[in-house]
Scaffold this motif. Structure first.
Motif, mmCIF file in Angstrom:
data_model
loop_
_atom_site.group_PDB
_atom_site.id
_atom_site.type_symbol
_atom_site.label_atom_id
_atom_site.label_comp_id
_atom_site.label_asym_id
_atom_site.label_seq_id
_atom_site.Cartn_x
_atom_site.Cartn_y
_atom_site.Cartn_z
ATOM 1 N N THR A 104 -7.435 6.575 3.660
ATOM 2 C CA THR A 104 -8.433 6.787 4.713
ATOM 3 C C THR A 104 -9.359 7.928 4.352
ATOM 4 O O THR A 104 -10.564 7.886 4.605
ATOM 5 C CB THR A 104 -7.746 7.081 6.053
ATOM 6 O OG1 THR A 104 -6.880 5.988 6.379
ATOM 7 C CG2 THR A 104 -8.763 7.277 7.170
ATOM 8 N N VAL A 149 5.320 -1.315 4.059
ATOM 9 C CA VAL A 149 4.223 -1.499 5.007
ATOM 10 C C VAL A 149 3.200 -0.378 4.884
ATOM 11 O O VAL A 149 1.986 -0.612 4.965
ATOM 12 C CB VAL A 149 4.785 -1.569 6.439
ATOM 13 C CG1 VAL A 149 3.657 -1.637 7.458
ATOM 14 C CG2 VAL A 149 5.704 -2.768 6.592
ATOM 15 N N TYR A 150 3.668 0.851 4.675
ATOM 16 C CA TYR A 150 2.758 1.986 4.516
ATOM 17 C C TYR A 150 1.820 1.757 3.334
ATOM 18 O O TYR A 150 0.601 1.958 3.417
ATOM 19 C CB TYR A 150 3.577 3.263 4.330
ATOM 20 C CG TYR A 150 2.779 4.498 3.998
ATOM 21 C CD1 TYR A 150 1.656 4.858 4.742
ATOM 22 C CD2 TYR A 150 3.144 5.327 2.940
ATOM 23 C CE1 TYR A 150 0.929 6.002 4.441
ATOM 24 C CE2 TYR A 150 2.431 6.464 2.630
ATOM 25 C CZ TYR A 150 1.322 6.795 3.385
ATOM 26 O OH TYR A 150 0.603 7.916 3.075
ATOM 27 N N MET A 166 1.002 -1.106 2.056
ATOM 28 C CA MET A 166 0.132 -2.219 2.392
ATOM 29 C C MET A 166 -1.061 -1.752 3.219
ATOM 30 O O MET A 166 -2.209 -2.167 2.991
ATOM 31 C CB MET A 166 0.937 -3.274 3.169
ATOM 32 C CG MET A 166 0.191 -4.567 3.453
ATOM 33 S SD MET A 166 -0.182 -5.464 1.943
ATOM 34 C CE MET A 166 -1.888 -5.050 1.696
ATOM 35 N N HIS A 167 -0.815 -0.870 4.169
ATOM 36 C CA HIS A 167 -1.895 -0.332 5.000
ATOM 37 C C HIS A 167 -2.899 0.460 4.156
ATOM 38 O O HIS A 167 -4.113 0.376 4.369
ATOM 39 C CB HIS A 167 -1.325 0.559 6.089
ATOM 40 C CG HIS A 167 -0.663 -0.216 7.195
ATOM 41 N ND1 HIS A 167 0.063 0.379 8.187
ATOM 42 C CD2 HIS A 167 -0.635 -1.539 7.458
ATOM 43 C CE1 HIS A 167 0.525 -0.537 9.013
ATOM 44 N NE2 HIS A 167 0.108 -1.714 8.589
ATOM 45 N N GLU A 168 -2.378 1.240 3.205
ATOM 46 C CA GLU A 168 -3.258 2.007 2.322
ATOM 47 C C GLU A 168 -4.114 1.065 1.470
ATOM 48 O O GLU A 168 -5.321 1.284 1.290
ATOM 49 C CB GLU A 168 -2.423 2.926 1.420
ATOM 50 C CG GLU A 168 -1.728 4.048 2.140
ATOM 51 C CD GLU A 168 -2.685 5.121 2.619
ATOM 52 O OE1 GLU A 168 -3.002 6.029 1.840
ATOM 53 O OE2 GLU A 168 -3.120 5.040 3.786
ATOM 54 N N GLN A 184 -5.040 -1.992 2.182
ATOM 55 C CA GLN A 184 -6.039 -2.637 3.043
ATOM 56 C C GLN A 184 -7.196 -1.694 3.361
ATOM 57 O O GLN A 184 -8.343 -2.135 3.505
ATOM 58 C CB GLN A 184 -5.373 -3.137 4.321
ATOM 59 C CG GLN A 184 -4.475 -4.355 4.087
ATOM 60 C CD GLN A 184 -3.759 -4.798 5.339
ATOM 61 O OE1 GLN A 184 -3.339 -3.975 6.163
ATOM 62 N NE2 GLN A 184 -3.597 -6.104 5.507
ATOM 63 N N ALA A 185 -6.913 -0.411 3.460
ATOM 64 C CA ALA A 185 -7.982 0.564 3.701
ATOM 65 C C ALA A 185 -8.916 0.675 2.506
ATOM 66 O O ALA A 185 -10.097 1.027 2.652
ATOM 67 C CB ALA A 185 -7.375 1.934 4.019
ATOM 68 N N ALA A 232 6.469 -6.069 2.294
ATOM 69 C CA ALA A 232 5.324 -6.390 3.145
ATOM 70 C C ALA A 232 4.586 -7.581 2.557
ATOM 71 O O ALA A 232 4.585 -7.803 1.338
ATOM 72 C CB ALA A 232 4.389 -5.188 3.250
#
Length: 303
Positions: free
Chosen positions: A135, A153-154, A156-158, A160-161, A180
């Motif tokens: 981010t 999951v963490y 994966m979120h990074e 996607q950002a 994930a």
């Protein structure tokens, strides 16, 4: 008024120090310095109010310390060993390797320990192509090839950002099974990572099987562990690896407050500064209520 000891000298800790000091308290900040602050790993910071151009994390850290010192905040560099109640249970005793401090109130602003890899190249390229916050830093990798190290999951979120900015995003699981679901736009590499190499900045990852991957940037997303051991020992309630607080930074332990990354949520400077301000003001209200219990200090905003 009384004294407040703040553990941690990052944005949350220094923000708390500014507000507690201006509220009339004597304030001491205890920390191990920049080397353990999340800011130490930030190469450039642009997404913060008031910055007309990017600054390094180290520079922003130094500015915060200087501003707090200018209004009388004391800084003590030491390694924290324990936090406990004093003998009369009316305050706290903070023990370090070289110092013992007494406090009427304590604010925990210890940040979060970001897990990394113990391989050649990681420490050398932190802030030079290795980041711990997509981010924060995705904008710097527009049109470039980047990778996220992690399998959960963490991670994966990074990843996607990073997708809206980077030309190509990889997930490097380092031999760990994926936990994930990964979109097709993200390429997954499961090989064990042996080293990270480059010149002035990151250039490639070397794998244990002898292959390599050219990259412009690497984001570590192996999980975030809150600095909660000290809080847990004194009886503060936790939410997983984070310290539970109310809207004003108060824990369930009277006189003990927390702010910043150690409370979970958005790991951003803006959030840390806000929570630090809340905790600093709340600590002053707590001290005033102890000294003047018959006076209503609930709406105290300023000294």
């Amino acid at each position: 008024m009384g004294n407040v000891v703040i553990i941690g000298s990052g944005p949350a800790g220094v923000s708390a120090a500014l507000y507690a000091r201006r509220g009339g308290a004597e304030v001491t900040v205890l920390s191990k310095g920049l080397s353990l602050s999340g800011l130490a790993k930030a190469e450039k910071i642009e997404n913060y109010y008031g910055l007309s151009e990017s600054v390094s994390g180290a520079e922003l850290y130094a500015r915060g310390i200087e501003g707090a010192k200018n209004i009388g905040v004391e800084f003590v560099e030491d390694e924290l060993l324990s936090l406990m109640f004093n003998d009369t249970f009316t305050g706290f005793k903070i023990t370090g390797k070289e110092h013992v401090l007494n406090a009427d109130s304590v604010i925990l602003a210890t940040g979060a320990y970001r897990q990394s890899l113990n391989i050649p190249g990681v420490k050398e390229f932190e802030g030079r192509g290795i980041s711990y916050c997509a981010t924060c830093d995705a904008f710097f990798y527009r049109g470039k090839t980047v990778a996220v190290v992690g399998a959960g999951v963490y991670a994966m979120h990074e990843a996607q950002a990073l997708l809206p900015h980077a030309a190509q995003v990889f997930m490097l699981t380092n031999g760990t099974e994926l936990a994930a679901e990964v979109p097709q736009a993200i390429r997954v590499c499961t090989a064990k990572i042996a080293a990270i190499e480059g010149g002035e900045r990151v250039e490639k990852v070397l794998f244990a099987d002898g292959t390599q991957l050219k990259l412009d940037g690497i984001f570590m997303a192996l999980g975030t562990v809150g600095s909660t051991a000290i809080a847990k020992k004194i009886g503060a309630q936790l939410d997983g690896n984070h310290i539970q607080i109310d809207a004003h930074g108060a824990t369930n332990v009277p006189g003990l407050f927390a702010a910043g990354d150690c409370t979970g949520g958005l790991l951003q400077i803006a959030k840390a500064v806000y929570q630090g301000a809340e905790a600093g003001l709340a600590a002053v209200r707590y001290l005033r209520n102890k000294r003047f219990p018959s006076v209503n200090n609930s709406n105290f905003p300023h000294p």
